[in-house]
Enzyme design. Sequence first.
Site, PDB file in Angstrom:
ATOM      1  N   GLU A  29       0.840  -1.202   0.000  1.00 42.95           N
ATOM      2  CA  GLU A  29       0.000   0.000   0.000  1.00 42.95           C
ATOM      3  C   GLU A  29       0.868   1.242   0.000  1.00 42.95           C
ATOM      4  O   GLU A  29       1.982   1.248   0.548  1.00 42.95           O
ATOM      5  CB  GLU A  29      -0.893  -0.004   1.247  1.00 42.95           C
ATOM      6  CG  GLU A  29      -1.737   1.262   1.384  1.00 42.95           C
ATOM      7  CD  GLU A  29      -2.839   1.171   2.439  1.00 42.95           C
ATOM      8  OE1 GLU A  29      -2.843   0.212   3.231  1.00 42.95           O
ATOM      9  OE2 GLU A  29      -3.692   2.077   2.450  1.00 42.95           O
ATOM     10  N   ASN A  74      -6.702   1.681   2.735  1.00 37.01           N
ATOM     11  CA  ASN A  74      -7.449   2.926   2.900  1.00 37.01           C
ATOM     12  C   ASN A  74      -7.005   3.981   1.892  1.00 37.01           C
ATOM     13  O   ASN A  74      -7.786   4.851   1.495  1.00 37.01           O
ATOM     14  CB  ASN A  74      -7.275   3.459   4.325  1.00 37.01           C
ATOM     15  CG  ASN A  74      -7.831   2.505   5.370  1.00 37.01           C
ATOM     16  OD1 ASN A  74      -8.618   1.625   5.054  1.00 37.01           O
ATOM     17  ND2 ASN A  74      -7.424   2.682   6.622  1.00 37.01           N
ATOM     18  N   ASN A 174     -12.146  -0.945  -1.019  1.00 36.50           N
ATOM     19  CA  ASN A 174     -11.447  -1.437   0.173  1.00 36.50           C
ATOM     20  C   ASN A 174     -12.233  -1.075   1.419  1.00 36.50           C
ATOM     21  O   ASN A 174     -12.610   0.093   1.603  1.00 36.50           O
ATOM     22  CB  ASN A 174     -10.056  -0.797   0.275  1.00 36.50           C
ATOM     23  CG  ASN A 174      -9.332  -1.203   1.547  1.00 36.50           C
ATOM     24  OD1 ASN A 174      -8.906  -2.342   1.692  1.00 36.50           O
ATOM     25  ND2 ASN A 174      -9.214  -0.274   2.493  1.00 36.50           N
ATOM     26  N   GLU A 175     -12.473  -2.052   2.273  1.00 39.30           N
ATOM     27  CA  GLU A 175     -13.087  -1.834   3.592  1.00 39.30           C
ATOM     28  C   GLU A 175     -14.193  -0.777   3.560  1.00 39.30           C
ATOM     29  O   GLU A 175     -14.206   0.158   4.363  1.00 39.30           O
ATOM     30  CB  GLU A 175     -12.016  -1.456   4.635  1.00 39.30           C
ATOM     31  CG  GLU A 175     -11.080  -2.603   4.918  1.00 39.30           C
ATOM     32  CD  GLU A 175     -10.130  -2.375   6.097  1.00 39.30           C
ATOM     33  OE1 GLU A 175     -10.074  -1.256   6.641  1.00 39.30           O
ATOM     34  OE2 GLU A 175      -9.435  -3.346   6.471  1.00 39.30           O
ATOM     35  N   TYR A 246      -6.609  -8.321  11.700  1.00 40.55           N
ATOM     36  CA  TYR A 246      -5.296  -8.081  12.319  1.00 40.55           C
ATOM     37  C   TYR A 246      -5.341  -8.665  13.726  1.00 40.55           C
ATOM     38  O   TYR A 246      -6.213  -8.305  14.519  1.00 40.55           O
ATOM     39  CB  TYR A 246      -4.982  -6.580  12.334  1.00 40.55           C
ATOM     40  CG  TYR A 246      -4.748  -6.049  10.927  1.00 40.55           C
ATOM     41  CD1 TYR A 246      -3.507  -6.192  10.325  1.00 40.55           C
ATOM     42  CD2 TYR A 246      -5.769  -5.449  10.201  1.00 40.55           C
ATOM     43  CE1 TYR A 246      -3.282  -5.741   9.025  1.00 40.55           C
ATOM     44  CE2 TYR A 246      -5.561  -4.993   8.897  1.00 40.55           C
ATOM     45  CZ  TYR A 246      -4.319  -5.142   8.324  1.00 40.55           C
ATOM     46  OH  TYR A 246      -4.095  -4.706   7.034  1.00 40.55           O
ATOM     47  N   GLU A 294      -6.159  -9.064   3.545  1.00 37.77           N
ATOM     48  CA  GLU A 294      -5.320  -8.381   4.544  1.00 37.77           C
ATOM     49  C   GLU A 294      -5.304  -9.252   5.789  1.00 37.77           C
ATOM     50  O   GLU A 294      -6.356  -9.468   6.402  1.00 37.77           O
ATOM     51  CB  GLU A 294      -5.843  -6.984   4.889  1.00 37.77           C
ATOM     52  CG  GLU A 294      -5.552  -5.958   3.812  1.00 37.77           C
ATOM     53  CD  GLU A 294      -5.943  -4.537   4.203  1.00 37.77           C
ATOM     54  OE1 GLU A 294      -5.823  -4.173   5.391  1.00 37.77           O
ATOM     55  OE2 GLU A 294      -6.394  -3.803   3.301  1.00 37.77           O
ATOM     56  N   GLN A 348       1.708  -6.016   5.511  1.00 40.71           N
ATOM     57  CA  GLN A 348       2.081  -5.710   4.146  1.00 40.71           C
ATOM     58  C   GLN A 348       3.439  -6.344   3.867  1.00 40.71           C
ATOM     59  O   GLN A 348       4.045  -6.903   4.785  1.00 40.71           O
ATOM     60  CB  GLN A 348       2.100  -4.208   3.954  1.00 40.71           C
ATOM     61  CG  GLN A 348       0.721  -3.584   4.254  1.00 40.71           C
ATOM     62  CD  GLN A 348       0.609  -2.086   3.971  1.00 40.71           C
ATOM     63  OE1 GLN A 348       1.506  -1.464   3.419  1.00 40.71           O
ATOM     64  NE2 GLN A 348      -0.508  -1.482   4.374  1.00 40.71           N
TER      65      GLN A 348
END
Length: 499
Positions: A29, A74, A174-175, A246, A294, A348
Amino acid sequence: MTTLKAQVLLDTNRTIAPISPLLFGGFAEHMGRCIYEGIYDPSSPLADECGFRTDVLQALRDQAYTLIRYPGGNFLSGYHWLDGVGPKHLRPRRRELAWQSIETNQFGTNEFIEFCSAIQAAPMLGVNMGTGDIQSASALVEYCNAPVGSYWSDLRASHGYREPHNVRYWCVGNEMDGPWQIGHLDAAAYGNKALEAAKMMKWQDPGIKTVLCGSSSDGMLTYPEWDRVALEIAWEHMDYLSMHYYAGNRNNDTSSYLASALAFERYVETLEGTLRYVKAKRRSKHDIFLSWDEWQVWYKGDPVQGNWTEAPHLAEETYNLEDALVVAQWLNVFLRKSHVLKIACVAQIVNVISWLQTRKDGLLKQPSYYVFKLVSNLARGSALDVAVKADAVETRQYGPAPALDVSASFDEERQKGAIFIVNRSPSDAVDAQLTWQDGKAVQVEEAWQLTGSDPKEANTWENPERLVAKSIAAPVVDGTGTTLRLPPLSFTVLTTRVK
Ligand code: AHR
């Protein structure tokens, strides 16, 4: 220290599914120092002619990544891809709102494609569903994948890329369930927008595969309703549903943390149920699989706002032994759920929430780097449905958890296998009896182990190889079984061959 007991029962006829190679993907990212100073640093003496850090490229190649997701995250939801193509001196310098940083746009879509080919990974691009519209999503597919002869493909050619990039995997946003996301939408609004975007994108190139944004984690209040609603709307135009998660030892409770696989598994199972429900409700013949695009350990609290600087140090986690053992369990879950999980990207690949850290003169590999490298290089063929009968480890969060977390693969063609075993006990060794129930005579070819005495042990610049996967003596198989003692806090890998 007491010694626990376990039986691990393997049968090459008892398979789960072929292991999708795309489970060994990564995510890059425009955040912190992932792109700049991580992948791309033309001012570095370690850079090649494209400006890529050669030490980073080599480490990524060694990890055998198959797919890289880009450009966010993001970041994606405020990004206009046109900023990142064409002559570099004309690219705008922008205030980037997701991470409050300055984005120079010196690295963009074409550099990303070059980078993927340098590490021989497939590209996975995202289209902006925050500030972006469906037209710009469609234009990016045309820019990347159409043969020359139209507006956007000719623009690509004018940028030096006559041949199409043929990007197959596309994240539609994304999200979008997260209030922190630029242009956040509710599930129905997102489902409708994603559907219309995917229609145009697939009309541009019917060969592409699209990923619908699922929940940002199983902790979201809208989970799993968000997933159901968006899926019901967009089902026929999507190929994957994304999951993000996460993990972290937030309460400094190592025993519970080392049982994280139980939470990972439950998350997959809930979404698998949601996929089945929506497929049945829609009377559909189409299938959607999961893309865990992710995943990583992230909890140590480094800053995530860049104070309007270029390539700030954001979310640069230090990973220790217990984090590495959680990563090993995550990979075990990928194999155990390989019937429904087809894509995964660690978030990442360098510097940001990463097991690889650069500084001007070198690269630090944290313990979980070695875990991923072993599994991504050795898990081939089909995942086996391993039966494990093990003594339990008590955990505050999950109650009793089996002391061992195991997965295995078997490649029918090469008659080779691999077994991945975590001893999650912080204090006790496990005597494991491994039995091959199919009656085939096997031989253990190689054995590797990552272990240590302190769950908080980590590699440092001063002592960079404190925790690495070491080759250990391969246990001898007597008939169709073998025993081995697995130390507490350990990850052990055996490769096998049918004799
Ligand atoms: O990987 C860091 C961030 O975590 C990503 O930008 C976002 O998708 C997630 O919340």
